[in-house]
Design an enzyme around this catalytic site. Structure first.
Site, short mmCIF file in Angstrom:
data_model
loop_
_atom_site.label_atom_id
_atom_site.label_comp_id
_atom_site.label_asym_id
_atom_site.label_seq_id
_atom_site.Cartn_x
_atom_site.Cartn_y
_atom_site.Cartn_z
N SER A 190 -1.48 0.97 -5.31
CA SER A 190 -0.76 1.42 -6.50
C SER A 190 -1.19 2.83 -6.89
O SER A 190 -0.97 3.76 -6.15
CB SER A 190 -0.92 0.40 -7.63
OG SER A 190 -0.45 -0.86 -7.21
N HIS A 223 5.28 -0.67 -4.71
CA HIS A 223 6.01 -1.84 -5.24
C HIS A 223 7.52 -1.60 -5.19
O HIS A 223 8.25 -1.83 -6.15
CB HIS A 223 5.55 -2.16 -6.67
CG HIS A 223 4.06 -2.23 -6.81
ND1 HIS A 223 3.29 -3.10 -6.06
CD2 HIS A 223 3.19 -1.54 -7.60
CE1 HIS A 223 2.01 -2.94 -6.38
NE2 HIS A 223 1.93 -2.00 -7.31
#
Length: 243
Positions: free
Chosen positions: A134, A170
């Site tokens: 991330s 994501h």
């Protein structure tokens, strides 16, 4: 030494029977072991700046890696002051610097206040594996979409730029329109072209070139996304190797 980065999208919501992020972390350790010129445990420095040095995050890594014979775990916290006397020297002695996910905006602001960008570039030049999920993926790139300012995704362009293209994590999120937002930003020139990863997919770079994509989630993919010169994008799927 080979410059290398392993940037990945963690599995935010593991499904029943899935292994979560553990295989990705084991892959990180394997890459760290491969860069060593002598036998011995992998020296892993965990950097939780993006979650404000959350003690719970630190404890989780200490539980997983602290008792292993094949890992020497250290933790670099920066609040209220660095947890090691010489941040640069400490990072340069590591095999792996693993950066936690969280707020990439806050991460980069704190890093710049403490001089980490220069130290991490030295680590990259020295062959230390730079890794993370991330925010810990976005930070090595030129930038990418982020919700660090608000729930609305916006382009972030203040990454370290070791990898000169953008990154989206994501990409298959069911909670946010990340896939559409990233492609819109690339089409509009708000972000340079780059690579997107769905949950469970990691990208291994040598220098600035992608050499392999891997996944812990069957069917998950990476995507190469570039502007098409006519207000849209060209995208190419990348099928990762299962780990």
């Amino acid at each position: 030494m080979r410059r290398q980065v392993f940037a990945f999208s963690g599995v935010l919501t593991p499904q029943p029977g899935e292994r979560g992020n553990r295989p990705l972390l084991e892959h990180v350790l394997a890459l760290g072991a491969a860069r060593r010129q002598t036998e011995g445990p992998v020296r892993l420095c965990y950097v939780p700046t993006a979650v404000g040095d959350d003690p719970a995050a630190v404890s989780a890594y200490q539980r997983v890696f602290g008792g292993r014979d094949d890992v020497v775990l250290s933790v670099l916290t920066l609040f209220p002051q660095p947890s090691v006397p010489d941040v640069r020297s400490h990072l340069l002695t590591q095999d792996v610097v693993l950066v936690e996910g969280g707020s990439v905006v806050n991460l980069m602001a704190v890093w710049r206040a403490h001089g980490l960008p220069d130290a991490l570039r030295e680590c990259w030049d020295a062959g230390v594996l730079l890794a993370g999920p991330s925010a810990g993926s976005l930070c090595w790139h030129a930038g990418g979409p982020t919700d660090a300012w608000s729930a609305r995704l916006a382009p972030f362009t203040e990454g370290l730029g070791l990898l000169p293209h953008s990154n989206a994590v994501h990409d298959d999120s069911a909670e946010q329109p990340r896939r559409a937002a990233y492609r819109r930003m690339v089409a509009a020139g708000e972000l340079p072209g780059g690579l997107a990863t769905e949950d469970g997919v990691g990208l291994h770079y040598l220098g600035t070139e992608l050499v392999e994509a891997v996944t812990v989630r069957p069917g998950a993919r990476a995507w190469r996304v570039d502007p098409d010169g006519a207000g849209g994008v060209l995208e190419r799927p990348i099928t990762p190797r299962a780990i």
